[in-house]
Design an enzyme around this catalytic site. Structure first.
Site, PDB file in Angstrom:
ATOM      1  N   ASP A   1     -43.069 -14.387-111.122  1.00 16.45           N
ATOM      2  CA  ASP A   1     -42.980 -13.445-109.628  1.00 16.45           C
ATOM      3  C   ASP A   1     -41.316 -13.558-109.653  1.00 16.45           C
ATOM      4  OD1 ASP A   1     -43.466 -12.711-106.791  1.00 16.45           O
ATOM      5  OD2 ASP A   1     -45.604 -13.670-107.269  1.00 16.45           O
ATOM      6  N   ASP A  61     -41.188  -9.054-105.634  1.00 13.95           N
ATOM      7  CA  ASP A  61     -41.737  -9.322-104.381  1.00 13.95           C
ATOM      8  C   ASP A  61     -41.048  -8.288-103.357  1.00 13.95           C
ATOM      9  OD1 ASP A  61     -43.339 -11.147-102.641  1.00 13.95           O
ATOM     10  OD2 ASP A  61     -41.327 -11.496-101.706  1.00 13.95           O
ATOM     11  N   GLU A  91     -43.951  -4.879-105.776  1.00 12.73           N
ATOM     12  CA  GLU A  91     -44.523  -5.098-104.456  1.00 12.73           C
ATOM     13  C   GLU A  91     -43.930  -4.346-103.421  1.00 12.73           C
ATOM     14  OE1 GLU A  91     -46.616  -7.945-101.277  1.00 12.73           O
ATOM     15  OE2 GLU A  91     -44.415  -7.878-101.890  1.00 12.73           O
ATOM     16  N   HIS A  93     -53.158 -12.526-103.584  1.00 13.09           N
ATOM     17  CA  HIS A  93     -52.911 -13.966-102.715  1.00 13.09           C
ATOM     18  C   HIS A  93     -52.808 -13.515-101.344  1.00 13.09           C
ATOM     19  CE1 HIS A  93     -48.852 -12.565-103.601  1.00 13.09           C
ATOM     20  NE2 HIS A  93     -48.453 -13.476-102.748  1.00 13.09           N
ATOM     21  N   ASP A  94     -52.452 -12.275-100.914  1.00 10.20           N
ATOM     22  CA  ASP A  94     -52.078 -12.065 -99.550  1.00 10.20           C
ATOM     23  C   ASP A  94     -53.340 -11.477 -98.930  1.00 10.20           C
ATOM     24  OD1 ASP A  94     -49.574 -12.909 -99.571  1.00 10.20           O
ATOM     25  OD2 ASP A  94     -48.726 -10.824-100.261  1.00 10.20           O
TER      26      ASP A  94
HETATM   27  O1  ISL Z   1     -49.388 -10.403 -96.278  1.00  7.59           O
HETATM   28  C1  ISL Z   1     -48.965  -9.417 -95.643  1.00  7.59           C
HETATM   29  C2  ISL Z   1     -49.433  -9.263 -94.258  1.00  7.59           C
HETATM   30  O2  ISL Z   1     -50.191 -10.139 -94.086  1.00  7.59           O
HETATM   31  C3  ISL Z   1     -47.850  -8.624 -96.138  1.00  7.59           C
HETATM   32  O3  ISL Z   1     -47.286  -7.867 -95.259  1.00  7.59           O
HETATM   33  C4  ISL Z   1     -46.938  -9.489 -97.087  1.00  7.59           C
HETATM   34  O4  ISL Z   1     -46.063 -10.290 -96.011  1.00  7.59           O
HETATM   35  C5  ISL Z   1     -46.001  -8.654 -97.584  1.00  7.59           C
HETATM   36  O5  ISL Z   1     -46.785  -7.703 -98.461  1.00  7.59           O
HETATM   37  C6  ISL Z   1     -44.970  -9.363 -98.397  1.00  7.59           C
HETATM   38  O6  ISL Z   1     -45.581 -10.083 -99.261  1.00  7.59           O
HETATM   39  C7  ISL Z   1     -44.814 -10.883-100.207  1.00  7.59           C
HETATM   40  O7  ISL Z   1     -43.643 -11.445 -99.659  1.00  7.59           O
HETATM   41  C8  ISL Z   1     -44.095 -12.359 -98.854  1.00  7.59           C
HETATM   42  C9  ISL Z   1     -44.981 -13.668 -98.958  1.00  7.59           C
HETATM   43  O8  ISL Z   1     -45.221 -14.293 -97.995  1.00  7.59           O
HETATM   44  C10 ISL Z   1     -46.133 -12.843 -99.616  1.00  7.59           C
HETATM   45  O9  ISL Z   1     -47.195 -14.080-100.019  1.00  7.59           O
HETATM   46  C11 ISL Z   1     -45.766 -11.855-100.841  1.00  7.59           C
HETATM   47  O10 ISL Z   1     -46.732 -11.366-101.688  1.00  7.59           O
HETATM   48  C12 ISL Z   1     -42.601 -13.103 -98.380  1.00  7.59           C
HETATM   49  O11 ISL Z   1     -42.186 -13.188 -99.578  1.00  7.59           O
END
Ligand code: ISL
Length: 546
Positions: free
Chosen positions: A107, A207, A260, A326-327
């Site tokens: 990541d 990310d 992402e 994971h989100d």
């Molecule tokens: O999970 C989300 C909303 O609930 C998304 O908006 C998420 O925050 C967004 O896709 C970005 O995610 C990524 O960056 C974040 C981290 O918390 C997430 O786990 C990651 O996948 C900040 O680094």
């Protein structure tokens, strides 16, 4: 023509051919019994993944981190979080994965760092060259520099008395955004990427990679949920950065990148994959059970889901296909039926995911049909986002009962982060210690060992379906063509040379009529004959020679 371009044009890239598996390390496999999964735990399970047919692993962050956002807040990009092990463990994982021909992808979190990163600590003190590594501004009188809001709710600025200034954070206050107007930042990022590529990793999941470059710091439009977005979403400056990274770093290695990409549309996705990233994650199909934001849940709209998948299949040459990460929530609980049709619906989703055109991304536990968790209270939740949203709603005077039942329980990211269910031993065989997040109570029924011993289990079906995908040029390379979309049924062709696969998926608890003929390639009901009626949550692939 450069060799690399020749190879790209004439052969299928390895990252298009392989099935990818995302590991959320802290929840995967704990070998030290500290309650957190670790790197040696991943190495221990490489044979399991190989047998499943996995060709690439993406590791959610394992770098040093105070873990405010579970590693998405990095304090040292060159070190391993001691909870997960050491750099030697990481080297061993890379070597063991190589032996099994499994590639490892890391990541890459470069929009922000942790507030405990040395760069930030020096920046707060005004120490060069870090003074402008982050985005600092004076307040406007007693007010913040602008009206931007954070993805995790609330204002995107926090005051630091040391500088008598505010710093920008599009996520939690512990995640300050880097300043890409300062060229030194990108130089440091290039060093980090090079370090890991030299170590032998095969690419990165990047990310929030389309919000790096902030054009201006003017106020955002009032009507947007995320105020300020128009000033930093997929800006020209962002494109410049990604092109530079591609040219100066990525192109020198046999690696791939998946972005992402927040709020991406087919048009912006094409721009981001034209000489920048190799593929991007779209979120549109994840929005078919919500109004505007994930916190406002509505009934899953299957037709919209199917139409969205079709749209992206047509609009992009290559998609990064996923139903979980994971989100997000567990797909069988969200798009399937985790009660009466747990097995059937998990298998139907598996078939759909693996037969769309693009690289399939699985998330740990999806292959055994892990479900959302039955959390009892906020105290069970660890996720920083859940806690920030709860405080935000509290300030709006939303009663506790509603905060919990309408919002957090249904949408918390911790639903998908519970420990991997390996067996029916204590803590699902994940740890002998106390797991950092509760194990889902259904582990005695849903676990790897049980499913390894059952021929008709979800896991056994994943193995068959991944094997088919790994060995079939039709599924790997075939063109996509829509066949039918009804309320509950999705049908599409994959066409390669003179072979035509018709994929039919019924995402409902009812029989559905789809009168077509063909030889069965695979069915989640293990039938040998198709009589024109799809049973509840039946998925089937029929073959036609053209
Ligand atoms: O999970 C989300 C909303 O609930 C998304 O908006 C998420 O925050 C967004 O896709 C970005 O995610 C990524 O960056 C974040 C981290 O918390 C997430 O786990 C990651 O996948 C900040 O680094």
């Amino acid at each position: 023509m450069k060799l690399v371009d020749y190879v790209r044009r004439n052969f299928m890239e390895w990252w298009k051919e392989r099935v990818l598996y995302q590991i959320y390390p802290r929840s995967f496999n704990d070998t030290t019994n500290n309650g957190y999964g670790d790197i040696n735990g991943i190495t221990e399970k490489l044979d399991y993944l190989k047998e499943l047919g996995i060709g690439i692993i993406w590791l959610s962050p394992v770098y040093n981190s105070p873990d405010f956002d579970n590693g998405y807040d990095i304090s040292d990009y060159y070190g391993i979080n001691p909870k997960f092990g050491t750099m030697e463990d990481m080297d061993l994982l890379l070597a063991e994965a190589r032996k099994r021909d499994i590639k490892i992808v890391m990541d890459l979190v470069i929009n922000h760092t942790s507030s405990e990163n040395e760069w930030f600590k020096k920046s707060v003190m005004g120490i060069e060259p870090y003074k402008d590594f982050y985005i600092w501004r004076k307040g406007k009188g007693k007010k913040r520099p602008n009206n931007w809001t954070s993805f995790f709710s609330g204002p995107a600025w926090t005051y630091a008395k040391e500088r008598d200034e505010y710093y920008l954070h599009l996520f939690a206050p512990e995640q300050p955004d880097l300043n890409y107007q300062n060229p030194r930042v990108l130089d440091e990022v290039k060093k980090i990427i090079t370090f890991w590529l030299d170590k032998g990793v095969s690419g990165f999941r990047c990310d929030v990679i389309n919000i790096l470059f902030k054009n201006t710091l003017e106020n955002g439009k009032a009507q947007l949920a995320l105020k300020g977005l128009e000033h930093y979403l997929s800006t020209e400056g962002n494109h410049r950065i990604l092109k530079e990274l591609r040219k100066d770093v990525f192109d020198n290695y046999d690696c791939f990148t998946v972005g992402e990409t927040v709020l991406v549309t087919p048009k912006t996705a094409r721009e981001l994959t034209d000489n920048e990233l190799n593929m991007v994650f779209s979120f549109e199909h994840m929005e078919c059970d919500q109004f505007l934001l994930k916190w406002f849940k509505r009934k899953f709209n299957k037709k919209k889901f199917f139409n969205t998948l079709v749209k992206w299949q047509y609009e992009l040459d290559w998609n990064a296909n996923y139903f979980e990460n994971h989100d997000q929530l567990r797909s069988v609980s969200r798009f399937g039926n985790d009660k009466e049709y747990h097995k059937e619906s998990a298998k139907a989703l598996c078939m759909l995911l693996l037969s769309l055109k693009g690289t399939p991304f699985l998330y740990q536990g999806e292959e055994i049909g892990m479900t959302n968790f039955d959390y009892k209270s906020l105290a069970d939740l660890q996720d920083v986002e859940s806690h920030m949203i709860d405080s935000f709603l509290k300030k709006l005077l939303v009663p506790k009962f509603i905060r919990w039942n309408r919002f957090l329980k249904k949408s918390s990211r911790d639903n998908v982060r519970t420990p991997m269910q390996w067996s029916d031993y204590d803590n699902a065989g994940f740890t002998d210690g106390t797991p950092w997040l509760k194990v889902n109570g259904n582990y005695k029924d849903i676990n790897v060992i049980k499913q390894q011993n059952e021929e008709d289990s979800i896991l056994s079906f994943y193995k068959k379906m991944i094997y088919l995908r790994n060995t079939s040029d039709v599924l790997k390379q075939g063109d996509f063509k829509e066949f039918v979309i009804k309320k509950d049924v999705f049908g599409f062709y994959r066409i390669y040379k003179d072979v035509n696969y018709l994929v039919l998926i019924n995402l409902s608890r009812h029989n559905r009529l789809v009168p077509v003929e063909g030889k069965i390639v695979i069915s989640n009901y293990e039938t040998n004959e198709y009589n024109g009626i799809l049973k509840p949550y039946e998925g089937i692939i029929l073959e036609d020679r053209l």
